[in-house]
Enzyme design. Structure first.
Site, short mmCIF file in Angstrom:
data_model
loop_
_atom_site.label_atom_id
_atom_site.label_comp_id
_atom_site.label_asym_id
_atom_site.label_seq_id
_atom_site.Cartn_x
_atom_site.Cartn_y
_atom_site.Cartn_z
CE LYS A 117 -3.97 -2.20 2.13
NZ LYS A 117 -4.56 -2.69 3.37
CD GLN A 148 -3.66 -4.30 6.59
OE1 GLN A 148 -3.45 -3.37 5.82
NE2 GLN A 148 -4.41 -5.34 6.27
CG ASP A 170 -10.05 0.24 4.87
OD1 ASP A 170 -9.86 -0.07 3.68
OD2 ASP A 170 -9.37 -0.19 5.82
#
Ligand code: NDP
Length: 297
Positions: A54, A98, A121
């Site tokens: 990422k 994460q 997200d």
């Protein structure tokens, strides 16, 4: 029939390129690059790889990447304090924590602490609510990526029968919502669904997000169905091999004989997830800086 292979890798590369170009435009407007902060707690090897890729993809898209790698024993208070700092940091447009987190940390509280306007997200309940009532917010990256592949392939989805297998908050439910919003007729199937093969047989569009290797067979599919395979499953290694093969939730080879189009695993939905994360970060940057986000992303 032999299905068209939907090339998510190539689609994702084009999306990343467009995002990168808009990121340069944003920088000239705002005097700074869009910024994505990624927080990793602990040493989970798969998460370390995801966070690394990422970060690289963020920089390659002309954005600023802020990585925060914290020890596994980090307390909830310390993690919440970091999220609060990132919420207030003008250089940070998107925040991604994460998952999975170590068991002593409550994922829901951590997600709830992220500013909904930086929740790229799309996991915050505010963004789930915005999606459900049709307000603009952030949509989880994987289902949004699936939707992009579907509309690219099929155009207008009005009136099509769609079956989503899986009802998780991060894939199945938002996927179903996006399909309803696109005027498809949607069924959500799950582990308690009766006669799943018969349910799937109705579908013009099948989205499989189950996590069971090659569960969906050729005989389940309607002729000409479009199949989006979200599943990522690693088979046990063959003798002499260190790692097993990656497969989806759909038996790709045989399904290709009846589907009109299908995403492979790997190289289908997987690459879309990071590309959409960058897209969401760019949109967050425009919104947070008070500009309209570019159209057509
Ligand atoms: P979850 O485990 O959260 O959800 C799985 C869903 O599948 C559940 O709703 C479950 O039903 C349903 N299910 C399980 N077994 C069956 C069955 N036998 N028949 C019908 N339905 C069943 O998984 P996720 O949604 O997080 O992920 C799904 C898959 O997608 C995984 O393989 C994951 O690795 C992959 N994935 C890939 C991503 C990508 O970037 N490509 C991103 C995210 C996930 P119930 O609710 O009744 O338990």
């Amino acid at each position: 029939m032999s299905a068209t292979r939907i090339d998510g890798k190539a689609f994702a590369a084009r999306l990343r390129e467009r995002v990168g170009e808009h990121a340069l435009e944003f920088a000239s407007l705002a005097g700074r690059k869009p910024g994505l902060a990624v927080v990793l707690v602990g040493e989970d090897p798969a998460s370390q790889v995801y966070v690394g890729s990422k970060g690289k993809a963020t920089v390659a898209a002309n954005m600023e990447s802020f990585e925060h790698r914290l020890p596994a024993e980090t307390s909830e208070a310390d993690l919440l304090a970091l999220v609060e700092r990132l919420n207030n940091d003008q250089a940070v447009d998107g925040i991604l924590v994460q998952l999975p987190l170590p068991v002593h940390l409550d994922e829901q509280s951590i997600i709830a602490s992220i500013s909904p306007d930086k929740d790229v997200d799309g996991f915050h309940v505010i963004n789930a609510g915005r999606l459900s009532v049709g307000q603009s917010g952030f949509v989880p990256c994987t289902p949004l990526g699936c939707m992009m592949l579907l509309t690219d392939r099929l155009g207008d989805l009005s009136g099509l029968e769609a079956v989503v297998i899986g009802r998780s908050n991060i894939v199945g439910k938002p996927m179903a919502q996006l399909l309803v919003d696109a005027n498809a007729t949607v069924t959500i199937a799950h582990s308690r669904t009766k006669d799943l093969p018969a349910v799937v047989k109705r579908a013009d569009i099948v989205v499989a997000a189950v996590g069971r290797p090659e569960m969906i067979r050729k005989a389940w599919l309607k002729d000409g169905a479009t199949v989006i395979d979200v599943g990522i499953n690693r088979l046990p290694p063959e003798p002499g091999k260190e790692k097993g093969k990656l497969v989806g939730d759909v038996a790709f080879e045989e399904a290709s004989e009846v589907a009109s189009a299908i995403t492979p695993v790997p190289g289908g939905v997987g690459p879309m997830t990071i590309a959409v994360l960058l897209r969401n970060t760019l949109v967050a940057a425009y919104r947070n800086a008070g500009f309209d986000a570019p159209e057509g992303l």
